[in-house]
Design a protein around this motif. Structure first.
Motif, short mmCIF file in Angstrom:
data_model
loop_
_atom_site.label_atom_id
_atom_site.label_comp_id
_atom_site.label_asym_id
_atom_site.label_seq_id
_atom_site.Cartn_x
_atom_site.Cartn_y
_atom_site.Cartn_z
N GLU A 37 -10.06 7.78 11.44
CA GLU A 37 -9.01 8.35 10.59
C GLU A 37 -7.72 8.66 11.33
O GLU A 37 -6.70 8.94 10.71
N GLU A 67 -2.36 6.47 9.03
CA GLU A 67 -1.20 5.98 8.29
C GLU A 67 0.10 6.47 8.95
O GLU A 67 1.07 5.71 9.07
N PRO A 143 -11.48 12.48 6.30
CA PRO A 143 -10.80 11.61 5.33
C PRO A 143 -10.12 12.40 4.20
O PRO A 143 -10.77 13.18 3.51
N GLY A 144 -8.83 12.21 4.07
CA GLY A 144 -8.08 12.81 2.98
C GLY A 144 -7.74 14.28 3.14
O GLY A 144 -7.05 14.85 2.29
N LEU A 168 -0.14 8.98 1.28
CA LEU A 168 -0.53 8.41 -0.01
C LEU A 168 -0.54 6.89 0.03
O LEU A 168 -1.29 6.25 -0.72
N SER A 169 0.26 6.31 0.90
CA SER A 169 0.29 4.84 0.99
C SER A 169 -1.06 4.28 1.41
O SER A 169 -1.37 3.12 1.11
N GLY A 170 -1.87 5.09 2.10
CA GLY A 170 -3.19 4.64 2.52
C GLY A 170 -4.17 4.51 1.37
O GLY A 170 -5.26 3.95 1.55
N ARG A 171 -3.81 4.98 0.19
CA ARG A 171 -4.70 4.91 -0.97
C ARG A 171 -4.30 3.81 -1.94
O ARG A 171 -4.88 3.72 -3.03
N GLY A 172 -3.32 3.02 -1.56
CA GLY A 172 -2.89 1.94 -2.43
C GLY A 172 -1.87 2.40 -3.46
O GLY A 172 -1.53 3.59 -3.53
N SER A 174 -0.19 3.87 -6.64
CA SER A 174 -0.70 4.91 -7.53
C SER A 174 0.46 5.69 -8.13
O SER A 174 1.57 5.72 -7.56
N GLU A 176 0.63 8.82 -8.07
CA GLU A 176 0.89 9.89 -7.11
C GLU A 176 1.88 9.43 -6.04
O GLU A 176 2.76 10.20 -5.64
N ALA A 209 0.83 0.14 0.94
CA ALA A 209 -0.05 0.39 -0.20
C ALA A 209 -0.50 -0.90 -0.87
O ALA A 209 -1.58 -0.94 -1.48
#
Length: 211
Positions: A37, A67, A143-144, A168-172, A174, A176, A209
């Protein structure tokens, strides 16, 4: 005085011994924990006020989620691998210096060793503070976790928005992420000279993302 230098070296050695079971590995006066991470860093920083009769230092802590590390590496053009990360690559919002519980002056983050120092008490205080800080860094690398704490902050300040967008870019893609990008633009709206930086950051985040 050479004796004070010996005391400080002993303290640093014992910090390493305490951090080793937590996965930290040392390189001089820097200890790093590398995980999938990201990286956590603990570092002894000398104080400019040190003198032969008083050795003063700080213990810095830092977390660079993967990230954020990628963003910093891309933006600065640095080529060092993540296992060489230093505190300058951290987000720096949740990672304070290790405080000294018995400071000798108003600087509550500065540790000091003199001929009159109760070394046993300083040793105990330092190891307690460092291990507590290390456990906090380990939490922030879950994580997160860093993202969750950032997201939960009320009344976000300007410095909160860049890492929020990047993490947030690490979650694709969205909603958010889109909302955070809008918040970033709003936060920097009165800083026209930063417009290029904001565009660059948002462009990078959207590209990441979409991977």
């Amino acid at each position: 005085m050479a004796k004070l230098d010996v005391v400080v070296r002993g303290l640093l050695h014992d910090i390493g011994v305490a951090l080793h079971p937590r996965g930290f590995r040392s390189s001089g006066a820097v200890w790093r924990l590398i995980t999938p991470e990201g990286v956590a860093v603990i570092r002894k920083q000398p104080s400019q006020w040190s003198r032969p009769t008083a050795k003063m230092f700080y213990i810095d802590t830092a977390v660079a989620p993967k990230e954020w590390w990628e963003w910093m590496a891309w933006r600065t053009g640095q080529t060092q691998p993540m296992n060489m990360a230093s505190e300058i690559y951290s987000i720096g919002l949740m990672e304070p210096r290790v405080p000294c519980p018995h400071p000798t002056d108003s600087d509550r983050e500065r540790w000091q060793v003199t001929a009159d120092t109760d070394v046993d008490r300083l040793h105990a205080d330092l190891l307690t503070g460092v291990t507590r800080a290390a456990d906090r860094l380990v939490e922030l690398l879950q994580p997160g976790r860093y993202l969750a704490e950032l997201s939960a902050l009320p009344n976000k300040q300007i410095g909160h928005w860049p890492p929020l967008v990047i993490l947030l870019s690490g979650r694709g893609p969205s909603p958010e992420l889109d909302a955070a990008c809008a918040g970033l633009r709003a936060a920097f709206a009165e800083r026209p000279r930063a417009a290029e930086y904001v565009d660059e950051l948002i462009g990078w985040a959207h590209a990441r993302a979409s991977r």
